[in-house]
Design a protein around this motif. Structure first.
Motif, PDB file in Angstrom:
ATOM      1  N   LYS A  72      59.083  52.510  71.529  1.00  0.00           N
ATOM      2  CA  LYS A  72      60.674  52.257  71.230  1.00  0.00           C
ATOM      3  C   LYS A  72      61.332  51.093  70.269  1.00  0.00           C
ATOM      4  O   LYS A  72      61.332  50.158  70.777  1.00  0.00           O
ATOM      5  CB  LYS A  72      61.111  51.752  72.642  1.00  0.00           C
ATOM      6  CG  LYS A  72      60.581  53.050  73.388  1.00  0.00           C
ATOM      7  CD  LYS A  72      61.503  53.214  75.063  1.00  0.00           C
ATOM      8  CE  LYS A  72      61.260  54.585  75.864  1.00  0.00           C
ATOM      9  NZ  LYS A  72      62.335  54.313  76.625  1.00  0.00           N
ATOM     10  N   CYS A  73      61.188  51.043  68.935  1.00  0.00           N
ATOM     11  CA  CYS A  73      60.761  50.054  68.382  1.00  0.00           C
ATOM     12  C   CYS A  73      63.170  49.464  68.070  1.00  0.00           C
ATOM     13  O   CYS A  73      63.469  49.981  67.980  1.00  0.00           O
ATOM     14  CB  CYS A  73      60.615  50.358  67.009  1.00  0.00           C
ATOM     15  SG  CYS A  73      59.089  50.831  67.013  1.00  0.00           S
ATOM     16  N   LEU A  74      62.539  47.837  68.490  1.00  0.00           N
ATOM     17  CA  LEU A  74      63.577  47.384  68.047  1.00  0.00           C
ATOM     18  C   LEU A  74      64.680  47.520  66.776  1.00  0.00           C
ATOM     19  O   LEU A  74      65.660  48.440  66.631  1.00  0.00           O
ATOM     20  CB  LEU A  74      63.362  45.973  67.867  1.00  0.00           C
ATOM     21  CG  LEU A  74      62.795  45.294  69.500  1.00  0.00           C
ATOM     22  CD1 LEU A  74      63.297  44.301  69.447  1.00  0.00           C
ATOM     23  CD2 LEU A  74      63.992  45.093  70.288  1.00  0.00           C
ATOM     24  N   LYS A 196      56.081  43.109  70.967  1.00  0.00           N
ATOM     25  CA  LYS A 196      57.720  43.090  71.059  1.00  0.00           C
ATOM     26  C   LYS A 196      58.097  43.437  69.702  1.00  0.00           C
ATOM     27  O   LYS A 196      59.480  43.888  70.039  1.00  0.00           O
ATOM     28  CB  LYS A 196      57.420  41.084  70.466  1.00  0.00           C
ATOM     29  CG  LYS A 196      57.102  40.353  71.170  1.00  0.00           C
ATOM     30  CD  LYS A 196      57.043  38.968  70.959  1.00  0.00           C
ATOM     31  CE  LYS A 196      56.791  37.685  72.437  1.00  0.00           C
ATOM     32  NZ  LYS A 196      57.158  36.022  71.704  1.00  0.00           N
ATOM     33  N   LEU A 197      57.769  43.579  68.666  1.00  0.00           N
ATOM     34  CA  LEU A 197      59.320  44.591  67.731  1.00  0.00           C
ATOM     35  C   LEU A 197      58.777  45.914  67.793  1.00  0.00           C
ATOM     36  O   LEU A 197      59.941  46.047  67.952  1.00  0.00           O
ATOM     37  CB  LEU A 197      58.332  44.008  66.160  1.00  0.00           C
ATOM     38  CG  LEU A 197      59.638  45.084  65.290  1.00  0.00           C
ATOM     39  CD1 LEU A 197      60.612  44.334  65.366  1.00  0.00           C
ATOM     40  CD2 LEU A 197      58.548  44.432  64.038  1.00  0.00           C
ATOM     41  N   CYS A 198      57.851  46.663  68.282  1.00  0.00           N
ATOM     42  CA  CYS A 198      57.744  48.248  68.447  1.00  0.00           C
ATOM     43  C   CYS A 198      57.889  47.961  69.988  1.00  0.00           C
ATOM     44  O   CYS A 198      57.914  49.644  69.565  1.00  0.00           O
ATOM     45  CB  CYS A 198      56.447  48.325  67.301  1.00  0.00           C
ATOM     46  SG  CYS A 198      55.956  48.441  65.481  1.00  0.00           S
ATOM     47  N   ARG A 199      57.875  47.920  70.487  1.00  0.00           N
ATOM     48  CA  ARG A 199      57.500  47.867  71.836  1.00  0.00           C
ATOM     49  C   ARG A 199      56.931  48.931  72.795  1.00  0.00           C
ATOM     50  O   ARG A 199      56.959  50.245  72.740  1.00  0.00           O
ATOM     51  CB  ARG A 199      59.178  48.014  72.535  1.00  0.00           C
ATOM     52  CG  ARG A 199      59.841  46.550  72.039  1.00  0.00           C
ATOM     53  CD  ARG A 199      60.786  46.607  72.911  1.00  0.00           C
ATOM     54  NE  ARG A 199      62.035  47.875  72.412  1.00  0.00           N
ATOM     55  CZ  ARG A 199      63.340  48.196  72.803  1.00  0.00           C
ATOM     56  NH1 ARG A 199      63.237  47.265  73.927  1.00  0.00           N
ATOM     57  NH2 ARG A 199      63.561  48.954  72.001  1.00  0.00           N
ATOM     58  N   LYS A 233      61.537  37.874  62.516  1.00  0.00           N
ATOM     59  CA  LYS A 233      60.957  39.090  63.131  1.00  0.00           C
ATOM     60  C   LYS A 233      59.290  39.430  63.182  1.00  0.00           C
ATOM     61  O   LYS A 233      57.899  38.927  63.853  1.00  0.00           O
ATOM     62  CB  LYS A 233      61.413  40.397  64.003  1.00  0.00           C
ATOM     63  CG  LYS A 233      62.613  40.233  64.213  1.00  0.00           C
ATOM     64  CD  LYS A 233      62.359  39.438  66.330  1.00  0.00           C
ATOM     65  CE  LYS A 233      64.148  39.522  66.664  1.00  0.00           C
ATOM     66  NZ  LYS A 233      64.037  38.861  67.872  1.00  0.00           N
ATOM     67  N   SER A 264      69.979  51.248  66.292  1.00  0.00           N
ATOM     68  CA  SER A 264      68.698  49.409  66.159  1.00  0.00           C
ATOM     69  C   SER A 264      70.267  48.419  66.306  1.00  0.00           C
ATOM     70  O   SER A 264      69.955  46.916  66.576  1.00  0.00           O
ATOM     71  CB  SER A 264      68.486  49.079  64.948  1.00  0.00           C
ATOM     72  OG  SER A 264      69.350  49.133  63.910  1.00  0.00           O
ATOM     73  N   ARG A 267      70.040  46.463  69.087  1.00  0.00           N
ATOM     74  CA  ARG A 267      68.821  45.324  69.714  1.00  0.00           C
ATOM     75  C   ARG A 267      68.635  44.033  68.857  1.00  0.00           C
ATOM     76  O   ARG A 267      68.047  43.441  69.591  1.00  0.00           O
ATOM     77  CB  ARG A 267      68.216  46.453  69.491  1.00  0.00           C
ATOM     78  CG  ARG A 267      68.229  47.740  70.940  1.00  0.00           C
ATOM     79  CD  ARG A 267      67.250  49.113  69.968  1.00  0.00           C
ATOM     80  NE  ARG A 267      67.327  50.289  70.273  1.00  0.00           N
ATOM     81  CZ  ARG A 267      66.628  51.062  69.492  1.00  0.00           C
ATOM     82  NH1 ARG A 267      67.069  50.760  68.243  1.00  0.00           N
ATOM     83  NH2 ARG A 267      67.488  52.640  69.207  1.00  0.00           N
ATOM     84  N   LEU A 268      69.196  44.580  67.318  1.00  0.00           N
ATOM     85  CA  LEU A 268      69.266  43.535  66.537  1.00  0.00           C
ATOM     86  C   LEU A 268      70.892  43.002  65.965  1.00  0.00           C
ATOM     87  O   LEU A 268      71.278  43.480  66.461  1.00  0.00           O
ATOM     88  CB  LEU A 268      68.098  44.057  65.151  1.00  0.00           C
ATOM     89  CG  LEU A 268      66.568  43.760  66.006  1.00  0.00           C
ATOM     90  CD1 LEU A 268      66.060  45.187  64.807  1.00  0.00           C
ATOM     91  CD2 LEU A 268      66.544  43.390  66.614  1.00  0.00           C
ATOM     92  N   ASN A 272      69.411  39.921  60.666  1.00  0.00           N
ATOM     93  CA  ASN A 272      67.366  40.574  60.499  1.00  0.00           C
ATOM     94  C   ASN A 272      67.222  40.901  59.234  1.00  0.00           C
ATOM     95  O   ASN A 272      66.778  41.834  59.604  1.00  0.00           O
ATOM     96  CB  ASN A 272      67.328  41.458  61.923  1.00  0.00           C
ATOM     97  CG  ASN A 272      67.351  40.957  63.592  1.00  0.00           C
ATOM     98  OD1 ASN A 272      68.215  40.497  64.875  1.00  0.00           O
ATOM     99  ND2 ASN A 272      66.703  39.128  63.392  1.00  0.00           N
TER     100      ASN A 272
END
Length: 307
Positions: A72-74, A196-199, A233, A264, A267-268, A272
């Protein structure tokens, strides 16, 4: 009942966003790429045409596994609330998927026949797409018949660009029908940043990705690593990226900017999304450490190509 309603609502929402679902099980979708439309209007082409010779107006952007992914990528532009990490339910046959994807693409483009600005020669050619970008959404290697799907496209004289997150290394290992071009997403230089990023939603995702990188040199097709560069990130540790690249031995590396689009944005932040010069400088650092060269670039798409 709630699950059914949720899926129905999501299908309708995605259809309003330009997706067309095909097959009786509705796990496959087509969405006409912005660059396909631009090319028909002679307003530009995708960087893939510049880099690899793919004709933008004849490219079919699709995925056989829209709702399935282990991450679940940011930076993912999709709504991730319904994403499942493993295949669930029945699935459609590859031949049916290809037939219906081509018809869906034609339907999505039909309005251009009434557009005076459309290049009629390109529009006619676009009715017979000849490249499948298997990368629209989700993780394609989770579709149980991915081998057969790629083979079906090839039977019809398509080239195929397959994009994977690399987590399902066993499917990659058993991929008997190689795509024309195989992408592995390399979106982190370390396990900590990857988490952290790709979750990832599965165990040992980083280790499985590295296994896929080790497998990459065994493929005979054109091999590419894609780094989605997200400012603040993952645009760090270029030497770590270089080590991973050396392990994978790709033909090319794409360093491409994250784009502030879709879900996105929940989330960001806009900050970013790196500017082109930031992507270029980061790509240059990686290239020097990986003993590669910058061989091409596209400012419009904020992408730099290494080889």
């Amino acid at each position: 009942m709630d699950v059914f309603i949720s899926k129905f609502e999501k299908l309708k929402r995605l259809e309003r966003m330009g997706y067309r679902f095909v097959g009786k099980n509705a796990h496959t979708a087509v969405k006409t790429c912005l660059w396909t439309k631009k090319s028909i209007l002679d307003e530009g082409t995708c960087y893939k045409q510049k880099f690899y010779g793919i004709k933008s107006h004849r490219c079919l952007q699709m995925s056989p596994s829209v709702f399935f992914c282990q991450q679940k990528c940011l930076f993912c532009w999709r709504d991730l609330r319904y994403t499942k990490t493993e295949w669930d339910g029945d699935y459609d046959e590859p031949a049916d998927i290809v037939d219906e994807c081509i018809n869906a693409q034609r339907s999505l483009l039909c309005g251009f026949f009434g557009n005076e600005k459309a290049n009629k020669e390109k529009l006619i050619e676009a009715q017979e797409p000849n490249n499948a970008a298997i990368s629209l959404a989700g993780e394609p290697l989770l579709y149980p018949m991915i081998n057969e799907l790629i083979r079906e496209f090839h039977k019809r004289k398509f080239t195929t660009f397959l994009v994977t997150n690399g987590i399902n290394y066993k499917a990659l290992e058993s991929l008997s029908e190689e795509p024309t071009q195989l992408y592995i997403s390399l979106d982190a230089p370390s396990k900590k940043i990857h988490k952290k990023l790709c979750r990832p939603q599965t165990e040992n995702a980083w280790e499985h990705l590295n296994r896929s990188l080790e497998l990459l040199p065994t493929f005979n097709c054109r091999k590419v690593l894609r780094i989605t560069a997200v400012n603040r990130k993952n645009m760090t540790k270029p030497s770590a990226y270089a080590s991973l690249i050396k392990k994978a031995q790709p033909d090319f590396v794409e360093v491409k900017a994250y784009m502030y689009l879709g879900y996105s944005r929940q989330r960001l932040e806009m900050e970013n999304m790196p500017l082109f010069f930031e992507v270029y400088e980061f790509a240059d650092k990686i290239a020097k450490l990986a003993n590669m060269d910058i061989i091409d670039k596209s400012k419009e798409s904020r992408v730099v190509l290494l080889s």
